[in-house]
Structures are given as C-alpha cells and as structure tokens.
Enzyme design. Structure first.
Site, PDB file in Angstrom:
ATOM      1  N   HIS A   1       0.848  -1.189   0.000  1.00 18.07           N
ATOM      2  CA  HIS A   1       0.000   0.000   0.000  1.00 18.07           C
ATOM      3  C   HIS A   1       0.885   1.242   0.000  1.00 18.07           C
ATOM      4  CE1 HIS A   1      -3.989  -1.755   1.761  1.00 18.07           C
ATOM      5  NE2 HIS A   1      -3.410  -2.597   0.915  1.00 18.07           N
TER       6      HIS A   1
ATOM      7  N   GLU B   1       0.863   3.934   1.789  1.00 11.36           N
ATOM      8  CA  GLU B   1       1.304   4.374   3.115  1.00 11.36           C
ATOM      9  C   GLU B   1       2.470   3.536   3.623  1.00 11.36           C
ATOM     10  OE1 GLU B   1      -1.821   3.616   2.082  1.00 11.36           O
ATOM     11  OE2 GLU B   1      -3.282   4.354   3.526  1.00 11.36           O
TER      12      GLU B   1
ATOM     13  N   CYS C   1      -6.381   2.161   5.666  1.00  7.00           N
ATOM     14  CA  CYS C   1      -7.037   0.911   6.062  1.00  7.00           C
ATOM     15  C   CYS C   1      -6.502   0.479   7.435  1.00  7.00           C
ATOM     16  CB  CYS C   1      -6.763  -0.171   5.014  1.00  7.00           C
ATOM     17  SG  CYS C   1      -5.053  -0.758   5.029  1.00  7.00           S
TER      18      CYS C   1
ATOM     19  N   CYS D   1      -2.599  -0.164   7.403  1.00  2.73           N
ATOM     20  CA  CYS D   1      -1.822   1.075   7.320  1.00  2.73           C
ATOM     21  C   CYS D   1      -1.970   1.911   8.585  1.00  2.73           C
ATOM     22  CB  CYS D   1      -2.224   1.860   6.081  1.00  2.73           C
ATOM     23  SG  CYS D   1      -1.775   0.991   4.553  1.00  2.73           S
TER      24      CYS D   1
END
Length: 151
Positions: free
Chosen positions: A55, A57, A85, A88
């Site tokens: 992801h 992040e 999410c 993260c």
C-alpha cells in the site's frame, strides 16, 4: 516549513502514477515537520509487487524510516489520498507518526473514521488527523479509475 496542500498534491501525483500503471490510485508522502522535506514516497504497488502489503502508506513509511535510520517517525506527517485501512493505520501507530492528513474517505475499509476509528482506541500513540484535504480530486481519481476498469 511545509504546506499541507503542496504535500497532498505530491501524494496525488503519486496516485496518478499508480493509476497509469494499472494500480488503484493511492499515493502517500511522509514529510519531516521540522525541515518540510518529503522523506518518504509511496504509491500502490500491490499488482506490480504481488504483495497485499504494498500500500502507498506502507511504502512511504518504509522509505522514510530508511532515510531517517529509525523506525520512529515522530516529528513527521503522513499525507495520503485515501483514508488509511486497518493495516496502514497500525503501521502509522507503530511508526509514531504525529499527524495523518488524508483526502478521500474510504467507506468500505477506512480505519480512521469511516468504518472504524483505530486512532481513538487505547494504543500507546494517537496521531492527530485532518480528513478531507483536497477530497474531490482524490475521490475523482478513484472514481475515474474504477469507471474505466468496469468498461
């Protein structure tokens, strides 16, 4: 010094790169609050890396930690185009990031304020949050990407 809007625009540029590569368009930058320098950049790379953890992040946090030479990112802000999410959000807490600024809300998986509020739970670190910065351009990237995908 740093400018929230300029930092979010840098995250949007990364999200646009992700979309161009067929990835869900999410971009993130980590900014050192003292210098105003971007020390970490990330964009979704789940498809390219064949990794559920790639992801934006996570990648930005990892780069910032390498650059700092420490997993502790206190004194830093994270700018991300989509509400983080649970995975993260956990990484943000563990990295001790001071402030999270996100663009679009994620009604299906957002763990900051949409589906759950991880930063309100009794963890040892609670980042400050600014939600909805440049929300429309961030949301439009996602809308356009998924509309094109459905064609």
């Amino acid at each position: 010094m740093f400018d929230d809007f300029a930092m979010m625009r840098a995250a949007i540029a990364l999200a646009e790169e992700a979309a161009a590569d067929g990835e869900i368009p999410v971009g993130a930058v980590v900014c050192d609050r003292e210098t105003g320098e971007i020390i970490g950049r990330g964009r979704n790379r789940r498809e390219a890396d064949h990794s559920p953890t790639a992801h934006a992040e996570i990648l930005a946090i990892e780069e910032a930690a390498r650059k700092r030479g420490s997993w502790r990112l206190s004194g830093c802000n994270l700018y991300v185009t989509l509400e983080p999410c649970p995975m993260c959000s956990g990484a943000i807490i563990n990295a001790r990031i001071d402030r999270v600024i996100f663009g679009a809300y994620d009604e299906k998986a957002g763990a900051v304020c949409s589906v759950q509020e991880m930063f309100a739970l009794p963890y040892n670190h609670k980042p400050r949050v600014t939600a909805g910065l440049l929300e429309e351009p961030c949301a439009a990237l996602l809308r356009d990407f998924f509309q094109e995908l459905r064609k």
